[in-house]
Design an enzyme around this catalytic site. Structure first.
Site, short mmCIF file in Angstrom:
data_model
loop_
_atom_site.label_atom_id
_atom_site.label_comp_id
_atom_site.label_asym_id
_atom_site.label_seq_id
_atom_site.Cartn_x
_atom_site.Cartn_y
_atom_site.Cartn_z
N LYS A 41 114.74 51.91 -57.22
CA LYS A 41 116.06 52.54 -57.24
C LYS A 41 116.15 53.59 -56.13
CE LYS A 41 117.16 50.35 -61.11
NZ LYS A 41 118.23 49.36 -61.22
N HIS B 49 115.62 36.46 -62.19
CA HIS B 49 116.59 37.42 -62.73
C HIS B 49 117.80 36.64 -63.25
CE1 HIS B 49 119.34 40.79 -63.16
NE2 HIS B 49 118.29 41.59 -63.05
N GLU C 164 118.58 42.68 -58.30
CA GLU C 164 119.15 41.34 -58.15
C GLU C 164 120.09 41.21 -56.96
OE1 GLU C 164 121.77 43.60 -61.08
OE2 GLU C 164 119.61 43.34 -60.72
N SER D 52 113.45 44.83 -69.85
CA SER D 52 113.84 45.78 -68.82
C SER D 52 115.18 46.42 -69.16
CB SER D 52 113.93 45.08 -67.45
OG SER D 52 115.00 44.16 -67.43
N HIS E 71 114.05 37.76 -67.28
CA HIS E 71 114.54 38.89 -68.06
C HIS E 71 115.11 38.37 -69.38
CE1 HIS E 71 114.47 42.03 -64.78
NE2 HIS E 71 114.13 40.91 -64.15
#
EC number: 4.1.1.39
Length: 453
Positions: free
Chosen positions: A175, A294, A204, A379, A327
């Site tokens: 991030k 993802h 993603e 997550s 995920h």
């Protein structure tokens, strides 16, 4: 040949609209081991009998159309048609019912999730006789499963490649997801991996934007991987997102990742599409790359309770198409899911054989035979205080993915990674000693804090 499809000399073809249930509702039908079975949640328009609407779903997702056509006489509908073979009410929902539909295996191309979904859900969801329609589950027969390669490597091979056993794997999404330069991005990757994480991850929507082109990102992330491996003595990885605008560009990025010697790449399988995903999965198996998946865009499909598809169907499709991680929701954290339902599709990802269990949302017994398993990734919105619950709920065969729960540490990225690793090791040690993580989790984390940032 059935009376509805039979043509006789001298009688001529009788055009016209017929009720679907005359041909496609067959409650006496005994399903075959080779049939693909589907459970649809149907919300019909008022005044339409359930049998007619269930038959309409079977027809419009297989051989039927809105009227009788003369070319029906050139084939055998009894062999190729879908059949609504059972209808049951939905408890607590007066206007909904579950329609069970059986599809002959010959309707589907071997090894193609794209064709399977095009047939089963490609057209019928726009049928105006239905107010809403949701595909709750599929039973994939062994005969069809065996036409798929599945995950490039699977759980055991991944553990062998990483030389990591007896605990969940730890990850972190870098991030901010957008705006970093490639060099600063690589620095964050290095700090997290050096601190004790097994993986870091592209978000993603990190592809190849003006602020950070994919090739630069791949190079700086590879440098971070090798530097952290040299310092820690552990095998590390970063999910390099190979998703691109074309399959050719996607494979080019995967080839470059392989040339750099990194262990894993990533794909957004719903926005990228199943054809692209299967293509990348085959490349990864042939070239020794792990594949992280993802599920970006999944909520567009699965969030509504009465329309779309449940995620367990998308999870099954991913296992067939191919991916080593996906995920799966957290049960805890900011995107909390229903525990039993979530663990139901987690088992569908990992296990070889799963019994029907309606309390967990599993409508059919599923046998995956030799298809490798997929690691579920927990997550979003999780941090070290969730570690006891995550360790207990997901077990060892999982990836626990912390983003802000790592990078949000007040001392920085590396201390955040250290905190996650210490918390995980403490929980695994306590569990192995027989302590109850659900009861003693807070105390276990507080004890671990004495030895961690």
């Amino acid at each position: 040949m059935s009376p509805q499809t039979e043509t006789k000399a001298g009688v001529g073809f009788k055009a016209g609209v017929k009720e679907y249930k005359l041909t496609y509702y067959t409650p006496e039908y005994e399903t075959k081991d080779t049939d693909i079975l589907a459970a649809f949640r149907v919300t019909p328009q008022p005044g339409v009998p359930p049998e007619e609407r269930g038959a309409a779903v079977a027809a419009e997702s297989s051989t039927g159309t809105w009227t009788t056509v003369w070319t029906d006489g050139l084939t055998s509908l009894d062999r190729y048609k879908g059949r609504c073979y059972h209808i049951e009410p939905v408890p607590g929902e007066e206007e909904q019912f579950i329609a069970y539909v059986a599809y002959p295996l010959d309707l589907f191309e071997e090894g193609s999730v794209t064709n399977m979904f095009t047939s089963i859900v490609g057209n019928v969801f726009g049928f105006k006789a239905l107010r809403a329609l949701r595909l709750e589950d599929l039973r994939i027969p062994v005969a069809y499963v065996k036409t798929f390669q599945g995950p490039p490597h699977g759980i055991q091979v991944e553990r062998d490649k990483l030389n990591k056993y007896g605990r969940p794997l730890l990850g972190c999404t870098i991030k901010p997801k957008l705006g970093l330069s490639a060099k600063n991005y690589g620095r964050a990757v290095y700090e997290c991996l050096r601190g004790g994480l097994d993986f870091t991850k592209d978000d993603e929507n990190v592809n190849s934007q003006p602020f950070m082109r994919w090739r630069d990102r791949f190079l700086f992330c590879a440098e971070a991987i090798y530097k952290s491996q040299a310092e820690t003595g552990e095998i590390k990885g970063h999910y390099l997102n190979a998703t691109a605008g074309t399959c050719e560009e996607m494979i080019k990025r995967a080839v470059f990742a392989r040339e750099l010697g990194v262990p894993i790449v990533m794909h957004d399988y719903l926005t990228g599409g199943f054809t692209a995903n299967t293509t990348l999965s085959h490349y990864c198996r042939d070239n020794g790359l792990l594949l992280h998946i993802h599920r970006a865009m999944h909520a567009v499909i699965d969030r509504q309770k009465n329309h779309g598809m449940h995620f367990r169907v998308l999870a099954k499709a991913l296992r067939m198409s191919g991916g080593d991680h996906i995920h799966s929701g957290t049960v805890v954290g900011k995107l909390e899911g229903e525990r039993d339902i979530t663990l139901g599709f987690v088992d569908l990802l990992r296990d070889d054989y799963i019994e029907k269990d309606r309390s967990r949302g599993i409508y059919f017994t599923q046998d995956w035979v030799s298809l490798p398993g997929v690691l579920p990734v927990a997550s979003r919105g999780i941090h070290v205080w969730h570690m006891p619950a995550l360790t207990e709920i997901f077990g060892d065969d999982s990836v626990l993915q912390f983003g802000g729960g790592t990078l949000g540490h007040p001392w920085g990225n590396a201390p955040g990674a250290v905190a996650n690793r210490v918390a995980l090791e403490a929980c695994v040690k306590a569990r192995n000693e027989g302590r109850d993580l659900a009861v003693e989790g807070g105390e276990i984390i507080r004890e671990a804090c004495k030895w961690s940032p």
